[in-house]
Design a protein around this motif. Structure first.
Motif, PDB file in Angstrom:
ATOM      1  N   LEU A 143       0.839  -1.186   0.000  1.00 43.88           N
ATOM      2  CA  LEU A 143       0.000   0.000   0.000  1.00 43.88           C
ATOM      3  C   LEU A 143       0.879   1.243   0.000  1.00 43.88           C
ATOM      4  O   LEU A 143       1.991   1.240   0.531  1.00 43.88           O
ATOM      5  N   ARG A 144       0.360   2.304  -0.600  1.00 46.01           N
ATOM      6  CA  ARG A 144       1.036   3.595  -0.527  1.00 46.01           C
ATOM      7  C   ARG A 144       0.195   4.528   0.339  1.00 46.01           C
ATOM      8  O   ARG A 144      -0.989   4.736   0.079  1.00 46.01           O
ATOM      9  N   VAL A 145       0.807   5.063   1.373  1.00 46.41           N
ATOM     10  CA  VAL A 145       0.111   6.021   2.236  1.00 46.41           C
ATOM     11  C   VAL A 145      -0.039   7.337   1.474  1.00 46.41           C
ATOM     12  O   VAL A 145       0.912   7.836   0.866  1.00 46.41           O
ATOM     13  N   ASN A 146      -1.233   7.907   1.513  1.00 45.43           N
ATOM     14  CA  ASN A 146      -1.508   9.183   0.865  1.00 45.43           C
ATOM     15  C   ASN A 146      -1.190  10.306   1.839  1.00 45.43           C
ATOM     16  O   ASN A 146      -1.957  10.559   2.776  1.00 45.43           O
ATOM     17  N   PRO A 147      -0.065  11.031   1.646  1.00 45.65           N
ATOM     18  CA  PRO A 147       0.318  12.063   2.621  1.00 45.65           C
ATOM     19  C   PRO A 147      -0.625  13.253   2.657  1.00 45.65           C
ATOM     20  O   PRO A 147      -0.573  14.056   3.593  1.00 45.65           O
ATOM     21  N   VAL A 148      -1.495  13.374   1.659  1.00 46.64           N
ATOM     22  CA  VAL A 148      -2.490  14.448   1.684  1.00 46.64           C
ATOM     23  C   VAL A 148      -3.491  14.227   2.815  1.00 46.64           C
ATOM     24  O   VAL A 148      -4.039  15.181   3.375  1.00 46.64           O
ATOM     25  N   LYS A 149      -3.707  12.961   3.184  1.00 45.54           N
ATOM     26  CA  LYS A 149      -4.738  12.641   4.169  1.00 45.54           C
ATOM     27  C   LYS A 149      -4.242  11.958   5.433  1.00 45.54           C
ATOM     28  O   LYS A 149      -4.973  11.908   6.420  1.00 45.54           O
ATOM     29  N   ALA A 150      -3.027  11.419   5.418  1.00 42.40           N
ATOM     30  CA  ALA A 150      -2.617  10.629   6.581  1.00 42.40           C
ATOM     31  C   ALA A 150      -1.105  10.513   6.673  1.00 42.40           C
ATOM     32  O   ALA A 150      -0.388  10.629   5.672  1.00 42.40           O
ATOM     33  N   THR A 151      -0.639  10.256   7.884  1.00 42.30           N
ATOM     34  CA  THR A 151       0.740   9.836   8.106  1.00 42.30           C
ATOM     35  C   THR A 151       0.771   8.308   8.069  1.00 42.30           C
ATOM     36  O   THR A 151      -0.280   7.663   8.167  1.00 42.30           O
ATOM     37  N   PRO A 152       1.948   7.728   7.944  1.00 43.50           N
ATOM     38  CA  PRO A 152       2.010   6.261   8.003  1.00 43.50           C
ATOM     39  C   PRO A 152       1.388   5.690   9.274  1.00 43.50           C
ATOM     40  O   PRO A 152       0.695   4.673   9.231  1.00 43.50           O
ATOM     41  N   ASP A 153       1.603   6.357  10.417  1.00 42.98           N
ATOM     42  CA  ASP A 153       1.015   5.862  11.669  1.00 42.98           C
ATOM     43  C   ASP A 153      -0.505   5.946  11.633  1.00 42.98           C
ATOM     44  O   ASP A 153      -1.211   5.034  12.109  1.00 42.98           O
TER      45      ASP A 153
END
Length: 380
Positions: A143-153
């Motif tokens: 999966l790729r985390v979307n930094p526009v909406k969330a941090t990895p945590d």
């Protein structure tokens, strides 16, 4: 369904695939005709079919025949199991073993198509056998985390709420490898609310290597579903993102994905003007993804590869026309074959001296996940 019944279903599906039907189509037709099969049954049968296709030659050698039955017998032998325990003829299980079935050997048998093997070896050198072995296994889910909406945590917390376990990769914190309950993803909040997107590690690493800065104009020239577009979107503020594909129907899911991700992407069937970065993830053999789509390696022909090579060169020429002076062209494939990768980049650079290669990378399952190639070229 009993284990024997699942094997019988896999035999039926594999025979259709060996007769020329695409794997996904064969699986879908079986599923629609088998309403009695639950979700667990469908998943198990799919796994049996794909594992057999990944190891088609070696399983056929163990099983004694290149048939659905031979592949299933060979798969059990390869796993160290006695096929006679499941080939009983009872209920919906396949008929008992005939004399000689399951007594073959697969020493020296390659699961790379014979005509591809010389290209494979020349392209990968000393790594060719190890990469081929890795291609026999099921690919992990990334999966790729979307930094526009969330941090990895944040993303891992949301996934955990849905019972999905994932862990970050040390090379790229926004890349998460799913370790448990991957089949729950599409129904989970993390995916539904745009916190994560499905994308393999290798193209994530490639996108992270692109020079992306605030206010840049970026053209994804072979956008398809828009995975590269969305991966670039969260890297800087004020980007102008334009997605193009020769077949606009391939982009039909992109507007919805962009909305879910919280970014703006303009679809353009005839892009004009110049761009700071042009991404050309061109059609290719898909040899780097053969463990995900294993029937594709058996359907690839020399003639179709030649057609792809001509198409790739043409796309490179067209995409280059949209790169501003000082801008960059990112040539990408999900292939490990040199004629599609370095040879294409070298031929382009020879014909276009106003470009120079600034970086080049080939990822494989040995150092990332899927096989993936990137040549980053700058216009002088």
């Amino acid at each position: 369904m009993t284990p024997g019944a699942r094997i019988s279903a896999a035999i039926e599906i594999l025979d259709r695939i060996l007769a020329g039907q695409p794997a996904e189509q064969a699986l879908l037709r079986w599923s629609r005709a088998s309403r009695f099969a639950g979700s667990g049954d469908r998943a198990a049968v799919r796994d049996l079919v794909f594992d057999a296709l990944r190891r088609r030659n070696s399983h056929a050698a163990f099983g004694g025949a290149l048939t659905g039955r031979g592949l299933m017998i060979g798969g059990l032998v390869a796993a160290g199991r006695d096929p006679a325990a499941l080939f009983t003829g009872q209920g919906h299980a396949p008929e008992p073993l005939a004399e000689g079935e399951g007594t073959g050997a697969a020493s020296g048998v390659s699961d790379i198509p014979a005509w591809v093997q010389p290209l494979w070896d020349a392209s990968l050198g000393d790594l060719s056998n190890d990469v081929a072995t890795a291609m026999q296994e099921r690919a992990p889910v990334w999966l790729r985390v979307n930094p526009v909406k969330a941090t990895p945590d944040d993303a891992m917390g949301a996934l955990a709420e849905d019972g999905i376990a994932a862990e970050p990769d040390p090379r790229l914190p926004t890349a998460l490898r799913v370790t448990e309950n991957e089949r729950r993803l599409s129904q989970g909040r993390a995916y539904r609310d745009g916190l994560v997107e499905l994308q393999d590690l290798s193209p994530q690493l490639a996108c992270a290597a692109l020079p992306v800065g605030p206010g840049m104009r970026v053209l994804d020239y072979c956008a398809g579903g828009g995975g590269k577009t969305l991966a670039v979107a969260g890297r800087a503020e004020g980007l102008t993102l334009v997605a193009h594909d020769a077949d606009p129907a391939r982009m039909r899911d992109l507007p919805g994905r962009a909305e879910r991700a919280g970014v703006k992407v303009r679809l353009d069937t005839d892009p004009a003007g110049s761009f700071d970065l042009v991404i050309a993830d061109v059609p290719c053999s898909g040899s780097g993804t053969w463990r995900r789509t294993p029937d594709a390696k058996w359907r690839l022909t020399q003639a179709s590869l030649e057609q792809l090579l001509a198409l790739q060169a043409a796309i490179l020429r067209r995409a280059a026309g949209h790169v501003r002076p000082g801008g960059c062209l990112a040539y990408m494939t999900c292939s490990v074959l040199a004629p599609e990768n370095d040879a294409q980049a070298e031929a382009f650079l020879q014909d276009n001296p106003d470009f120079r290669q600034v970086s080049r990378h080939l990822w494989t399952p040995l150092d990332a996940s899927d096989g993936f190639f990137l040549s980053l070229m700058e216009r002088r």
